[in-house]
Design a protein around this motif. Structure first.
Motif, short mmCIF file in Angstrom:
data_model
loop_
_atom_site.label_atom_id
_atom_site.label_comp_id
_atom_site.label_asym_id
_atom_site.label_seq_id
_atom_site.Cartn_x
_atom_site.Cartn_y
_atom_site.Cartn_z
N TYR A 121 75.54 151.85 156.30
CA TYR A 121 75.50 150.46 155.81
C TYR A 121 76.70 149.72 156.38
N THR A 122 76.51 148.45 156.71
CA THR A 122 77.60 147.61 157.18
C THR A 122 77.63 146.33 156.34
N PHE A 123 78.82 145.98 155.89
CA PHE A 123 78.98 144.70 155.19
C PHE A 123 80.17 143.98 155.79
N TYR A 124 80.10 142.64 155.77
CA TYR A 124 81.11 141.84 156.46
C TYR A 124 81.25 140.47 155.81
N ASP A 125 82.27 139.76 156.24
CA ASP A 125 82.57 138.43 155.72
C ASP A 125 81.41 137.49 156.05
N PRO A 126 80.71 136.95 155.05
CA PRO A 126 79.58 136.08 155.33
C PRO A 126 79.97 134.77 156.00
N ASP A 127 81.25 134.43 156.01
CA ASP A 127 81.70 133.23 156.72
C ASP A 127 81.90 133.48 158.21
N GLU A 128 81.71 134.72 158.65
CA GLU A 128 81.95 135.09 160.05
C GLU A 128 80.66 135.51 160.76
N THR A 129 79.54 134.92 160.37
CA THR A 129 78.26 135.34 160.95
C THR A 129 78.18 135.06 162.45
N ALA A 130 78.89 134.07 162.94
CA ALA A 130 78.83 133.74 164.36
C ALA A 130 79.36 134.88 165.24
N ARG A 131 80.14 135.76 164.67
CA ARG A 131 80.68 136.87 165.45
C ARG A 131 79.64 137.95 165.76
#
Length: 238
Positions: free
Chosen positions: A169-179
């Motif tokens: 599973y991977t989770f990340y900052d939803p404000d950084e979707t452009a990355r």
């Protein structure tokens, strides 16, 4: 597996997580079996996936859409889009950390779920949900963490066996979707497997033409597990 006796259980029908109008069932390896750590790599090779302390395989009588898939890492070469993703995230620092709960990780996990699964029951994950879903006492898990100037941006929960790495599973900052951090995490998990001379990266299940699952075909060479065993999936296959 091999000559060991392993009990399998079949779950009761439950709502499908991919198609709202369908129900699903799983085969689950006995979660109380004392040899789960020893059989994990073999289970991956047979299409099973880990969620928390459970190893499961979709087994739906009327539907066979969920297909186990894996990348042959030795032959993988990133395409143009994937190379751009790597360059876009070259400013991030990687740390391979022991798996476990922390307030910082949980805060990022909760933000990610609220953005990706609003109102779906997953968006109110507390500390026990974090531990129950992402970790297991027997699993060979590490957390691949990426930071920008000390700020935690993404975590890839990664199980590392001798014969296969599993992208749990991977989770990340939803404000950084452009990355494109989801793609970036897979590319870095491929690199981890290559460094350790591990032949396969398991991506869970591929579903043809599903908007959330079909992206996996972009990681070639990709194999899928059928009734005849593992077979190559062409990037442009239907």
């Amino acid at each position: 597996m091999r000559s060991e006796r392993i009990r399998l259980f079949q779950t009761l029908p439950h709502p499908c997580g991919y198609y709202a109008e369908r129900t699903a069932q799983n085969l689950v390896i006995d979660p109380a079996a004392p040899q789960l750590e020893r059989i994990y790599a073999t289970a991956l090779g047979r299409g099973f996936r880990r969620a928390g302390g459970h190893l499961y395989l979709p087994h739906c009588p009327q539907c066979h859409a969920c297909t186990p898939c894996r990348i042959e890492v030795e032959r993988f070469v990133p395409d143009r889009s994937q190379r751009r993703c790597l360059r876009r995230n070259a400013d991030l620092d990687l740390r391979e950390a022991p798996a476990g709960f922390s307030a910082e990780r949980h805060e990022l996990y909760a933000r990610y779920l609220r953005a990706r699964h609003p109102g779906g029951g997953m968006d109110e994950a507390d500390a026990s949900d974090f531990r129950r879903f992402l970790t297991a006492p027997w699993s060979p898990t590490l957390f691949m963490e990426w930071r920008l100037g000390g700020r935690l941006l993404a975590v890839a929960v990664t199980d590392v066996c001798l014969t296969g790495v599993s992208a749990v599973y991977t989770f990340y900052d939803p404000d950084e979707t452009a990355r494109g951090l989801g793609t970036f995490a897979i590319l870095k998990q491929i690199e981890l497997a290559q460094r350790r001379a591990i032949p396969w990266l398991y991506l869970g299940f591929w579903i043809a033409r599903h908007p959330k699952m079909d992206y996996k075909r972009r990681f070639q060479p990709l194999q899928i597990r059928t009734v005849d065993g593992w077979q190559a999936l062409d990037e442009h296959a239907e």
